[in-house]
Design a protein around this motif. Sequence first.
Motif, PDB file in Angstrom:
ATOM      1  N   TYR A  52       0.689  -1.103  -0.127  1.00  0.00           N
ATOM      2  CA  TYR A  52      -0.014   0.019  -0.136  1.00  0.00           C
ATOM      3  C   TYR A  52       0.741   1.359   0.058  1.00  0.00           C
ATOM      4  N   SER A  53       1.934   1.276   0.863  1.00  0.00           N
ATOM      5  CA  SER A  53       2.910   2.452   0.892  1.00  0.00           C
ATOM      6  C   SER A  53       3.417   2.648  -0.589  1.00  0.00           C
ATOM      7  N   GLU A  54       3.733   1.525  -1.263  1.00  0.00           N
ATOM      8  CA  GLU A  54       4.303   1.659  -2.721  1.00  0.00           C
ATOM      9  C   GLU A  54       3.262   2.495  -3.667  1.00  0.00           C
ATOM     10  N   LEU A  55       2.092   2.051  -3.449  1.00  0.00           N
ATOM     11  CA  LEU A  55       1.115   2.754  -4.393  1.00  0.00           C
ATOM     12  C   LEU A  55       0.809   4.124  -3.760  1.00  0.00           C
ATOM     13  N   LYS A  56       0.605   4.233  -2.840  1.00  0.00           N
ATOM     14  CA  LYS A  56       0.554   5.587  -2.175  1.00  0.00           C
ATOM     15  C   LYS A  56       1.533   6.630  -2.692  1.00  0.00           C
ATOM     16  N   ALA A 102       3.703   6.087  -5.466  1.00  0.00           N
ATOM     17  CA  ALA A 102       3.437   6.382  -6.685  1.00  0.00           C
ATOM     18  C   ALA A 102       2.328   7.164  -7.284  1.00  0.00           C
ATOM     19  N   THR A 103       1.221   7.165  -6.571  1.00  0.00           N
ATOM     20  CA  THR A 103       0.257   8.200  -6.922  1.00  0.00           C
ATOM     21  C   THR A 103       0.315   9.597  -6.357  1.00  0.00           C
ATOM     22  N   ASN A 104       1.222   9.759  -5.556  1.00  0.00           N
ATOM     23  CA  ASN A 104       1.385  11.133  -4.556  1.00  0.00           C
ATOM     24  C   ASN A 104       0.237  11.290  -3.809  1.00  0.00           C
ATOM     25  N   ASN A 105      -0.023  10.186  -2.848  1.00  0.00           N
ATOM     26  CA  ASN A 105      -1.082  10.068  -2.013  1.00  0.00           C
ATOM     27  C   ASN A 105      -2.550  10.195  -2.782  1.00  0.00           C
ATOM     28  N   PHE A 106      -2.436   9.544  -3.937  1.00  0.00           N
ATOM     29  CA  PHE A 106      -3.847   9.610  -4.547  1.00  0.00           C
ATOM     30  C   PHE A 106      -4.294  10.890  -5.059  1.00  0.00           C
ATOM     31  N   LYS A 107      -3.362  11.404  -5.691  1.00  0.00           N
ATOM     32  CA  LYS A 107      -3.680  12.975  -5.766  1.00  0.00           C
ATOM     33  C   LYS A 107      -4.448  13.275  -7.281  1.00  0.00           C
ATOM     34  N   GLU A 108      -3.833  12.674  -8.210  1.00  0.00           N
ATOM     35  CA  GLU A 108      -4.785  12.888  -9.740  1.00  0.00           C
ATOM     36  C   GLU A 108      -5.469  11.791 -10.166  1.00  0.00           C
ATOM     37  N   GLU A 109      -6.576  12.212 -10.095  1.00  0.00           N
ATOM     38  CA  GLU A 109      -7.885  11.136 -10.337  1.00  0.00           C
ATOM     39  C   GLU A 109      -8.034  11.191 -11.896  1.00  0.00           C
ATOM     40  N   LEU A 110      -7.812   9.966 -12.503  1.00  0.00           N
ATOM     41  CA  LEU A 110      -8.333   9.786 -14.015  1.00  0.00           C
ATOM     42  C   LEU A 110      -9.860   9.553 -14.103  1.00  0.00           C
ATOM     43  N   GLY A 111     -10.548   8.924 -13.060  1.00  0.00           N
ATOM     44  CA  GLY A 111     -11.850   8.570 -13.483  1.00  0.00           C
ATOM     45  C   GLY A 111     -12.509   7.827 -12.321  1.00  0.00           C
ATOM     46  N   GLY A 136     -14.808   1.448  -8.498  1.00  0.00           N
ATOM     47  CA  GLY A 136     -13.661   2.219  -7.903  1.00  0.00           C
ATOM     48  C   GLY A 136     -13.352   3.204  -8.431  1.00  0.00           C
ATOM     49  N   ILE A 137     -12.127   3.981  -7.993  1.00  0.00           N
ATOM     50  CA  ILE A 137     -11.595   5.334  -8.501  1.00  0.00           C
ATOM     51  C   ILE A 137     -10.129   4.926  -9.000  1.00  0.00           C
ATOM     52  N   VAL A 138      -9.890   5.440 -10.015  1.00  0.00           N
ATOM     53  CA  VAL A 138      -8.532   5.253 -10.864  1.00  0.00           C
ATOM     54  C   VAL A 138      -7.695   6.690 -10.760  1.00  0.00           C
ATOM     55  N   TYR A 139      -6.464   6.341 -10.483  1.00  0.00           N
ATOM     56  CA  TYR A 139      -5.719   7.378 -10.053  1.00  0.00           C
ATOM     57  C   TYR A 139      -4.272   7.242 -11.047  1.00  0.00           C
ATOM     58  N   ARG A 140      -3.752   8.195 -11.368  1.00  0.00           N
ATOM     59  CA  ARG A 140      -2.443   8.358 -12.308  1.00  0.00           C
ATOM     60  C   ARG A 140      -1.306   8.145 -11.228  1.00  0.00           C
ATOM     61  N   GLY A 141      -0.339   7.342 -11.790  1.00  0.00           N
ATOM     62  CA  GLY A 141       0.836   7.127 -11.022  1.00  0.00           C
ATOM     63  C   GLY A 141       2.036   6.838 -11.671  1.00  0.00           C
ATOM     64  N   ILE A 142       3.380   6.904 -11.145  1.00  0.00           N
ATOM     65  CA  ILE A 142       4.482   6.366 -11.664  1.00  0.00           C
ATOM     66  C   ILE A 142       5.284   5.271 -10.927  1.00  0.00           C
ATOM     67  N   LEU A 143       5.527   4.037 -11.281  1.00  0.00           N
ATOM     68  CA  LEU A 143       6.165   3.198 -10.958  1.00  0.00           C
ATOM     69  C   LEU A 143       7.259   2.731 -11.670  1.00  0.00           C
ATOM     70  N   SER A 144       8.537   2.623 -10.966  1.00  0.00           N
ATOM     71  CA  SER A 144       9.709   2.266 -11.895  1.00  0.00           C
ATOM     72  C   SER A 144       9.856   3.335 -13.251  1.00  0.00           C
ATOM     73  N   ASN A 145       9.794   4.432 -13.115  1.00  0.00           N
ATOM     74  CA  ASN A 145       9.762   5.415 -14.200  1.00  0.00           C
ATOM     75  C   ASN A 145       8.816   5.003 -15.399  1.00  0.00           C
ATOM     76  N   TYR A 200      -2.890  -1.000 -13.533  1.00  0.00           N
ATOM     77  CA  TYR A 200      -3.033  -1.203 -14.898  1.00  0.00           C
ATOM     78  C   TYR A 200      -1.987  -0.416 -15.668  1.00  0.00           C
ATOM     79  N   GLU A 201      -1.798  -0.846 -17.088  1.00  0.00           N
ATOM     80  CA  GLU A 201      -0.858   0.070 -17.945  1.00  0.00           C
ATOM     81  C   GLU A 201      -1.827   1.215 -18.347  1.00  0.00           C
ATOM     82  N   TYR A 202      -0.766   2.539 -18.573  1.00  0.00           N
ATOM     83  CA  TYR A 202      -1.473   3.743 -18.606  1.00  0.00           C
ATOM     84  C   TYR A 202      -1.702   4.187 -20.224  1.00  0.00           C
ATOM     85  N   LEU A 203      -2.934   4.339 -20.618  1.00  0.00           N
ATOM     86  CA  LEU A 203      -3.007   4.501 -22.048  1.00  0.00           C
ATOM     87  C   LEU A 203      -3.311   6.055 -22.057  1.00  0.00           C
TER      88      LEU A 203
END
Length: 549
Positions: free
Chosen positions: A248-252, A254-263, A268-277, A327-330
Motif C-alpha cells: 500500500y505504501s508503494e502505491l500511495k 507512486a500516486t502522490n497520495n492518490f492526488k490525480e484522479e483519472l476517473g 472504484g476510483i482510478v488514479y495516475r501514478g508512476i512506478l519504476s519510471n 494497470y498500464e496507462y493509456l
Amino acid sequence: MDHDGNLRVYSLNNSTGLWAITWQALQQPCNVKGVCGKNAICVYAQEPKCTCPPGFEVNDPSDWNSGCKAKFDQTLLNSRRVKFVEIPHTDYYGFDLNTTTGVTLEACRDMCLNDFRCQGFSYRLLGQGFCFVKSALLNGYASPDFPASIYIKVPVSVETSKPDIFHASSLTCGSSEADIIVGSPSMYDFNSRRVRWVYIYSFVAAFGAVELMVIILGWWFLFRKHGVPASVEAGYRMISSQFRRYSYSELKKATNNFKEELGRGGSGIVYRGILSNRLVAVKRLGDIFQTQDEYFAEISTIGKINHMNLVRIWGFCSEKRHRMLVYEYLDNLSLDKHIFGSNFLEWKQRYAVALGTAKGLAYLHHECLEWVIHCDVKPENILLDTEFQPKIADFGLAKLSQREGPGSEFTRIRGTKGYMAPEWALNHPITAKVDVYGFGVVILEMVRGIRLCNWVVEEDDDDKQESALTNFVRNAREKMERGSSSWVESVVDLRLEGNFSRNQAMILIRTGISCVEEARNKRPTMASVVQTLLECEDETEIQVPDREL
C-alpha cells in the motif's frame, strides 16, 4: 509442424535413406480444422476424403485447401425463396450465430430463415434439441457415428438430392492410419507401418532432459548470479515483475497520495501514478468482501489473461481493507471522450475500435482458460492507446465481488444503466450475452455519435417517453424497411459530413441492432460478431451517397 497444421515426428530409415512418420498429434486427419477449405467437408468413412456439399463445386481440383464455391448467387439467400438441404452425420465447426437448447427442428430452421447472416444450421437431438445457427461454413467434418445433421440454405431453384457423402467420389485429403504425404516423394517414403514406440520414448526423454537443463541453468543465473551481466539481471527483473504484488505504501507514493484522479465508476476510483519510471493507472476497488486468499486466487487468474485488446494488469495490492489493481496507462484515455465530445474519431478509427473491442470480448468469452464475463461494457471501460487501438478495462472485476450463492450466477446487479441487458432486471441467469448487449449499445453510439442511454419524448405524445436506444433502433428498422437509398446517411453521425463507408456502417448498425435484442437467444455470440466485422474490415472506399431532396 506440417502444412496442414498437424504436428508429426519423422524418423530416418538408415537402410533406405527415406523418412517415415512415426508419430503425429492428430491420428484422424479430418480433425485438423480447415484441411478441406471453405464450404468443403472432410469425410472419414474408409479413408479421409474432401467433398463439396450440394449446390457447391470445388474451386481447384488440385488444391482442396481452396475449398468449394457456390453454384448459385449467394445474395439470393436473403430472400424467402430458399430451402434447406440436409446432410446427415455432418457438422461445420465454429462460427455459431446462436446456440439454443430445447427447441424443435422447425424452430431451429425458422431462426436461420429469419437471419440474413445464416448460411445453415446444425441440429442434434440428444434428449432435447440442440440448435447451432451458422454464419459461415468452415471446418466441415462428417463421420458415420456423428449424432447430428447440417442443414444448408440454398435457393429453391437449385436442384439437389439427399447426398450420400460417405460414398462420394472425391479427392483424398489424407491417407489412412498415420501416413499423410508431405513434401517430395523422392525425399520421403510413407508406406503404412506400425508406429515404433521406441522413437516416441526417445523423443520424450530427450525433450525432458533439455527442459531440465534449462530449469537448472535458470536457477543458477537467478540465485547464484556468478558473473551475470547487469543487463541480463535487469531483464530477469523485468520478466519477474510483469505481474507482482505491491504494498500500500508503494502505491500511495507512486500516486502522490492518490492526488490525480483519472476517473471513477461503480467498481472504484482510478488514479495516475508512476512506478519504476513507468506511467500506470492505479484503481482502488470498493466493496470487495473476499478474504485475502480468495482475492489473491482470483487476481492471479486475471493477471494471466493477456490479449492485445485488453488492458494489461501489472500487479495488485491486498493489505487489510485496501484492494487495488495496477494497470498500464493509456494516453488517449477512454472512448467516451472521443465519441461524445468535439474531438471525435473519424470513421476508419471508429470501425477499428468496434472490431478490436469485439475481438477482446470474444477472447474473454471463448478463448480464456477460465470463462470471464465483463458485466459492464460501456465507452468508459474501453481505453485507447497512442494509435487509437481499443483496450477493454475492468474485465474480471465481477469475479472479485462477493457471490452470495453457489454456481456462476450473480446475485447482485452489476453494470451501468443504459448498457445493462434486460435479464438483469428480469432476474434471469446471467450469461456472456449481457456483454453482447452492452457491446451493441456501444457500437450504435459510435455510429450515431451521441448517448443512447438517455430518455427522449416521442414527437406524437409529449407525455410518453422512451429510451434513446429504443427510439434509435425503431427508427433505423423503419428506414431499412422503406429501403431509402440514403437511410444510412441519415442515421450516421452528422459530424462526419458523409465521410464514411456505407457498407461498413450498414454492417455496424445491423450488428448493433441484433446485439440489443431483448431475447438473449436472438443475440449473436462475440465470435460471430468478429467474423461479421472482419468480412469488410479492409474496405477503404469512403462512400458519400447523394442526399435526397
